[in-house]
Design a protein around this motif. Sequence first.
Motif, PDB file in Angstrom:
ATOM      1  N   UNK A 128      38.695 -20.364  47.789  1.00  0.00           N
ATOM      2  CA  UNK A 128      40.489 -20.380  48.247  1.00  0.00           C
ATOM      3  C   UNK A 128      41.060 -21.534  46.773  1.00  0.00           C
ATOM      4  N   UNK A 129      41.858 -20.254  46.331  1.00  0.00           N
ATOM      5  CA  UNK A 129      42.594 -20.844  45.395  1.00  0.00           C
ATOM      6  C   UNK A 129      43.403 -22.236  44.977  1.00  0.00           C
ATOM      7  N   UNK A 130      42.722 -23.156  44.614  1.00  0.00           N
ATOM      8  CA  UNK A 130      43.862 -24.244  44.532  1.00  0.00           C
ATOM      9  C   UNK A 130      44.916 -24.070  43.123  1.00  0.00           C
ATOM     10  N   UNK A 131      46.230 -24.358  43.683  1.00  0.00           N
ATOM     11  CA  UNK A 131      47.170 -24.591  42.864  1.00  0.00           C
ATOM     12  C   UNK A 131      48.029 -25.408  42.967  1.00  0.00           C
ATOM     13  N   UNK A 132      47.873 -26.028  43.840  1.00  0.00           N
ATOM     14  CA  UNK A 132      49.027 -27.501  43.500  1.00  0.00           C
ATOM     15  C   UNK A 132      47.660 -28.549  43.480  1.00  0.00           C
ATOM     16  N   UNK A 133      46.988 -28.684  43.447  1.00  0.00           N
ATOM     17  CA  UNK A 133      45.738 -30.002  43.606  1.00  0.00           C
ATOM     18  C   UNK A 133      44.878 -29.075  42.354  1.00  0.00           C
ATOM     19  N   UNK A 134      43.637 -30.396  41.654  1.00  0.00           N
ATOM     20  CA  UNK A 134      42.953 -30.443  40.699  1.00  0.00           C
ATOM     21  C   UNK A 134      41.617 -29.603  41.843  1.00  0.00           C
ATOM     22  N   UNK A 135      41.390 -29.024  42.178  1.00  0.00           N
ATOM     23  CA  UNK A 135      39.362 -29.426  43.052  1.00  0.00           C
ATOM     24  C   UNK A 135      38.792 -28.280  42.858  1.00  0.00           C
ATOM     25  N   UNK A 136      38.088 -28.098  43.764  1.00  0.00           N
ATOM     26  CA  UNK A 136      36.945 -26.780  44.099  1.00  0.00           C
ATOM     27  C   UNK A 136      36.780 -27.180  45.394  1.00  0.00           C
ATOM     28  N   UNK A 137      36.760 -25.946  45.759  1.00  0.00           N
ATOM     29  CA  UNK A 137      36.710 -25.497  47.318  1.00  0.00           C
ATOM     30  C   UNK A 137      35.319 -24.903  48.009  1.00  0.00           C
ATOM     31  N   UNK A 138      34.661 -24.840  46.406  1.00  0.00           N
ATOM     32  CA  UNK A 138      32.604 -23.821  46.905  1.00  0.00           C
ATOM     33  C   UNK A 138      31.595 -24.829  46.119  1.00  0.00           C
ATOM     34  N   UNK A 139      32.069 -25.838  45.784  1.00  0.00           N
ATOM     35  CA  UNK A 139      30.602 -26.228  45.011  1.00  0.00           C
ATOM     36  C   UNK A 139      30.758 -27.676  44.571  1.00  0.00           C
ATOM     37  N   UNK A 140      29.408 -28.399  44.470  1.00  0.00           N
ATOM     38  CA  UNK A 140      29.720 -29.529  43.450  1.00  0.00           C
ATOM     39  C   UNK A 140      29.600 -29.570  42.120  1.00  0.00           C
ATOM     40  N   UNK A 141      29.789 -28.705  41.291  1.00  0.00           N
ATOM     41  CA  UNK A 141      29.710 -28.505  39.600  1.00  0.00           C
ATOM     42  C   UNK A 141      31.213 -27.397  39.755  1.00  0.00           C
ATOM     43  N   UNK A 142      31.572 -27.042  38.590  1.00  0.00           N
ATOM     44  CA  UNK A 142      32.382 -25.972  38.176  1.00  0.00           C
ATOM     45  C   UNK A 142      31.718 -24.643  37.977  1.00  0.00           C
ATOM     46  N   UNK A 143      30.608 -24.329  37.978  1.00  0.00           N
ATOM     47  CA  UNK A 143      29.781 -23.579  37.824  1.00  0.00           C
ATOM     48  C   UNK A 143      30.494 -22.314  38.226  1.00  0.00           C
ATOM     49  N   UNK A 144      30.674 -21.176  36.914  1.00  0.00           N
ATOM     50  CA  UNK A 144      30.724 -20.524  38.006  1.00  0.00           C
ATOM     51  C   UNK A 144      32.480 -20.155  38.161  1.00  0.00           C
ATOM     52  N   UNK A 145      33.066 -20.882  38.629  1.00  0.00           N
ATOM     53  CA  UNK A 145      34.713 -20.666  38.797  1.00  0.00           C
ATOM     54  C   UNK A 145      35.524 -19.934  38.359  1.00  0.00           C
TER      55      UNK A 145
END
Length: 504
Positions: A134-151
């Motif tokens: 799920x894309x986050x364009x208005x906010x800084x966040x992560x819908x798919x994990x607890x780390x930024x790995x692979x984002x």
Amino acid sequence: MPGCDFTRRDLLIWSAVAAAAPAISLSAFDGLASAATPDGDISPANLELVTLTEDRAVITWYTGYTGTDDGTGRMVPAPADGEVHWGTHPDKLHKVATGLSRNTPYHYVELTGLEPGQTYYYQARSLGLPVPPTPFTLISGNAVGTSTFGLDTTGPYSFTTPLPPPGTYLFSIALCNDLHMGETQAGLVGGQPQYIGIQQVPGLPPYPEVMLESLVQDVTTLGADYLLAAGDISAEAVPVDLSTAYRMLGDFGLYRDDYFVTRGNHDRAHLGDPYAGCRAGQWQGNDCFQDEFFPGTGEPTYFTRDIQGLRVIGIDTYDKPGNGGDAGALSPEQLSWFRTQLAKEQDRPTIVFGHHPLVVQDSAFPITPGNSLDPAQATTILQDYARMPGLFLHHAGHTHRNKRTISPLAPRVTLQEIAAGKEYPGGFSILRLYTGGYALNFYKSRSDLAREWSERSRQEILGYWPQFALGAAVSDRNIMVERDLSGLRPVRGHKPHGRVLASR
């Protein structure tokens, strides 16, 4: 909607923010969209890591016909296979999990048998294609994990399971809010007819009933012993809608024994013929909510209960006159009562639940006075919370989002907003209590019709709704906290749940 009453002024402020974000399809809101003819080309989308406990994870996504528009701004639903490849190394995703339905547009896959404190990697696939987040364009966040790995790639993505709460398991409580029984359009924007709401597919049951039926079934399956519903039980407090909510919640158990409710701003006393048969409201109109859920003569709409040694305080955050769009507040009498309760047994394990949050922070949408409780009252309450070692959780709804907040005024208390039960992401949280702490985990309601409506209603507010409602981080909807809860008593076996309703 943010704060349930998103006004024209709010929209003008937010529109300036949205205009600066990367564009997405707006066809759902110009009233002119028509679905393209599906040609068989299917795309997956909207990958989300919804639930993360010490031993399981729930992952969801959607598949649709590429290049089509079903009239809400999303692809026409396309049934497809769905599987999650996962493991403890990004190059060795040897395990495969499939979902509740093998050929569906609405994918819900649960990974089980996970080890606490372990990092895992996963990739969701449909028709062999990796599913993008799920894309986050208005906010800084992560819908798919607890780390930024692979984002920055097509995955795999990564999460680390939490440790379980210390000690012995005691019991579980389902937390939910914003059921809005009787509502027929989700995501309406007041005074702006060009921004249409999302309606149920013709021929299907009303979506508030779809979502509540699934919620009750799901929390029972997950072993919840009690249920707390924090306000906006109805859309506008019409007697038949309140009665329907009472009946459907009764499938979980007995009112004021197994489940408890508090009032939201939508449940306030109303004027008009539909309400004429209800008692006169304290502040205005006729109070059908009080007739349904607090029918005793002179009975207040706030209370305290003992649950296995846990003190549960339910507050009415719209105990005041108004049209529902302003800040919540407790009446002077209720505030005095509440503060008296908080001053008692301050070491005793305690949770509070009510509709309006005490504070609202970090929103992609405008934060207006109507989003929360009266600021002066909220400050007073937080100062009282700071003197209570036993108070550990305040559960609120109203904002329709998942958000965990820690106030510097009361840092030992988790202030938890939980997303609406009636629309995307459409679910509830399970509070699991142990002698040495607690875990709080959000789940999407998972019946076939609930998953279908949840995905359809994600298109609210120009399709930006997930960036507000899901939670910017996994930790906004899944937490574990160590606390001494050893004074609580375990539930010995599960209570019998059924259709028997409490006498009123």
